[in-house]
Write an enzyme that holds these catalytic residues in place. Structure first.
Site, PDB file in Angstrom:
ATOM      1  N   CYS A 199       0.843  -1.194   0.000  1.00  0.00           N
ATOM      2  CA  CYS A 199       0.000   0.000   0.000  1.00  0.00           C
ATOM      3  C   CYS A 199       0.878   1.243   0.000  1.00  0.00           C
ATOM      4  O   CYS A 199       1.960   1.258   0.591  1.00  0.00           O
ATOM      5  CB  CYS A 199      -0.901  -0.018   1.232  1.00  0.00           C
ATOM      6  SG  CYS A 199      -1.966   1.434   1.402  1.00  0.00           S
ATOM      7  N   SER A 213       0.470   3.795   1.645  1.00  0.00           N
ATOM      8  CA  SER A 213       0.656   4.246   3.029  1.00  0.00           C
ATOM      9  C   SER A 213       1.939   3.689   3.615  1.00  0.00           C
ATOM     10  O   SER A 213       2.637   4.373   4.383  1.00  0.00           O
ATOM     11  CB  SER A 213      -0.545   3.823   3.886  1.00  0.00           C
ATOM     12  OG  SER A 213      -1.745   4.366   3.384  1.00  0.00           O
ATOM     13  N   HIS A 273       4.852   5.853   2.640  1.00  0.00           N
ATOM     14  CA  HIS A 273       5.011   7.092   3.412  1.00  0.00           C
ATOM     15  C   HIS A 273       5.922   6.870   4.618  1.00  0.00           C
ATOM     16  O   HIS A 273       6.742   7.729   4.965  1.00  0.00           O
ATOM     17  CB  HIS A 273       3.656   7.607   3.882  1.00  0.00           C
ATOM     18  CG  HIS A 273       2.817   8.197   2.793  1.00  0.00           C
ATOM     19  ND1 HIS A 273       3.226   9.248   2.007  1.00  0.00           N
ATOM     20  CD2 HIS A 273       1.570   7.881   2.356  1.00  0.00           C
ATOM     21  CE1 HIS A 273       2.288   9.558   1.142  1.00  0.00           C
ATOM     22  NE2 HIS A 273       1.267   8.748   1.331  1.00  0.00           N
ATOM     23  N   HIS A 327       0.135  -3.747   6.259  1.00  0.00           N
ATOM     24  CA  HIS A 327      -1.136  -3.654   6.992  1.00  0.00           C
ATOM     25  C   HIS A 327      -2.336  -4.104   6.162  1.00  0.00           C
ATOM     26  O   HIS A 327      -3.472  -3.865   6.578  1.00  0.00           O
ATOM     27  CB  HIS A 327      -1.360  -2.203   7.439  1.00  0.00           C
ATOM     28  CG  HIS A 327      -1.450  -1.240   6.297  1.00  0.00           C
ATOM     29  ND1 HIS A 327      -0.343  -0.638   5.748  1.00  0.00           N
ATOM     30  CD2 HIS A 327      -2.512  -0.796   5.577  1.00  0.00           C
ATOM     31  CE1 HIS A 327      -0.707   0.141   4.755  1.00  0.00           C
ATOM     32  NE2 HIS A 327      -2.032   0.051   4.614  1.00  0.00           N
ATOM     33  N   CYS A 345      -7.245  -3.168   3.356  1.00  0.00           N
ATOM     34  CA  CYS A 345      -7.023  -1.719   3.363  1.00  0.00           C
ATOM     35  C   CYS A 345      -7.635  -1.070   2.135  1.00  0.00           C
ATOM     36  O   CYS A 345      -8.557  -0.270   2.244  1.00  0.00           O
ATOM     37  CB  CYS A 345      -5.531  -1.386   3.456  1.00  0.00           C
ATOM     38  SG  CYS A 345      -5.198   0.393   3.415  1.00  0.00           S
TER      39      CYS A 345
END
Length: 363
Positions: free
Chosen positions: A39, A41, A44, A60, A164
């Protein structure tokens, strides 16, 4: 012992290490990971844009099989197929008891300071668990309120992206936007989250569904998943094109990439009374806003963390949508890779041309 991909320092490749994983506490579940999506995310944190204690194991968006449960676990049992969710909920805070469990800070779902860490290196030094899960690993040790049981017939590689991307994208359409049949929707950013939002808008019976993305390949995927029109998000007149296509703007504009310009495009695409929903992880110092005229026009702006999900209810329903042919998870998954190719997978993500890469573990 298990293999895991460890983030040792920002802007460095993840390192494959052998880590120790603790035994389940009273409310904890030990899961053998079957698959985990990559992902944006995660990127990041890997790039240091968002801070986190290090070393840590990212990841995740996962599905797996329950290996062991703690003495007080009542929601899953050994052998169950499960999908995990980073928005673990305590079940008794103000947010949980008012039905906003995605906002729960989840303090009770983590081990207390002074307890043995869930993850550690062979020398006993702790490794931080990221987003309640740390799924780039052969096993996960999590609170029982960070996973939910699903249909055992569901393929786990496809189930992982529900954890997610689909929960966030589809959840936003169903829970945060509450799209009703005939309403118009624009989705800015056609990665995994955006594509799931487009697919969910189609399921919800939206009228025009406009996909905005700079990559032609992503726009083609969006059409396959239910978009009725596409726009180059980087075109100078992108917002004007969306307003023209809908004769006044969209009822709902969903920002699904985390770029400041994408948030601005979402707001500019709204009709009178429309709502812009920000999903992407924007730079921490960035603000998205509405002008005075926007406010006078009844326009609204909202965030929707993890699609404002009720994941123990939502995820089994999303699985059912897939099993009935309504939700297209196959198109969202671009490639399946082993854990050892995780860094190559993130390089593919940075190119921006494909959808989800999914790590598949040997079972």
């Amino acid at each position: 012992m298990m293999k895991a991909a460890v983030l040792v320092a920002p802007n460095q490749p993840l390192e494959i290490e052998n880590l120790q994983i603790s035994k389940p506490g009273p409310h904890e579940v030990l899961i053998r990971t079957a698959a985990c999506g990559l992902c944006h995310s995660d990127l990041h944190f890997i790039e240091g844009t968002y801070p986190h204690a290090l070393p840590a194991v990212p990841g995740h968006e996962a599905a797996g099989i329950v290996e062991a449960v703690g003495s007080e676990v009542r929601t899953v049992k050994v052998g169950d197929a499960v999908v995990t969710c980073l928005s673990a909920f305590c079940g008794h805070c103000e947010f949980c008891v008012t039905g906003r469990m995605a906002l729960c800070l989840g303090g009770d779902t983590r081990r207390a300071p002074g307890d043995a860490p869930r993850l550690s290196r062979q020398d006993g030094s702790p490794v931080a668990q990221m987003l309640n899960l740390s799924a780039f690993a052969e096993m996960m040790l999590i609170h029982e309120h960070a996973c939910t049981r699903i249909d055992p017939e569901m393929p786990l590689d496809r189930a992982s992206v529900i954890g997610c991307a689909v929960t966030t994208g589809a959840g936003t359409i169903f829970n945060a936007c509450k799209v009703t049949p005939g309403e118009t929707v624009a989705v800015v950013g056609c990665g995994g989250v955006g594509l799931a939002a487009i697919n969910a808008a189609k399921i919800a019976g939206a009228g025009k569904i406009i996909a905005a993305d700079p990559m032609p390949e992503k726009r083609d995927l969006a059409i396959k998943l239910g978009a009725t029109h596409t726009v180059d998000a980087l075109a100078d007149d992108a917002a004007a094109q969306i307003v023209e296509l809908t004769k006044g703007g969209v009822d709902h504009a969903v920002e699904a990439v985390g770029r400041p310009a994408s948030g601005e495009l979402a707001v500019k695409s709204l009709r009178r009374g429309g709502t812009a929903t920000i999903l992407g992880m924007m730079p921490l110092n960035h603000s998205v806003g509405l002008s005075a005229m926007d406010l006078l026009s009844g326009k609204k702006l909202q965030g929707a963390i993890m699609g404002m999900n009720h994941f123990p209810v939502d995820m089994p329903r999303l699985v059912d949508f897939y099993m009935r042919g309504l939700l297209d998870l196959d198109t969202i998954i671009a490639e399946r890779i082993p854990l050892e190719k995780i860094n190559e997978g993130f390089e593919t993500m940075k190119s921006g041309a494909s959808a989800r890469s999914v790590i598949v573990f040997d079972q």
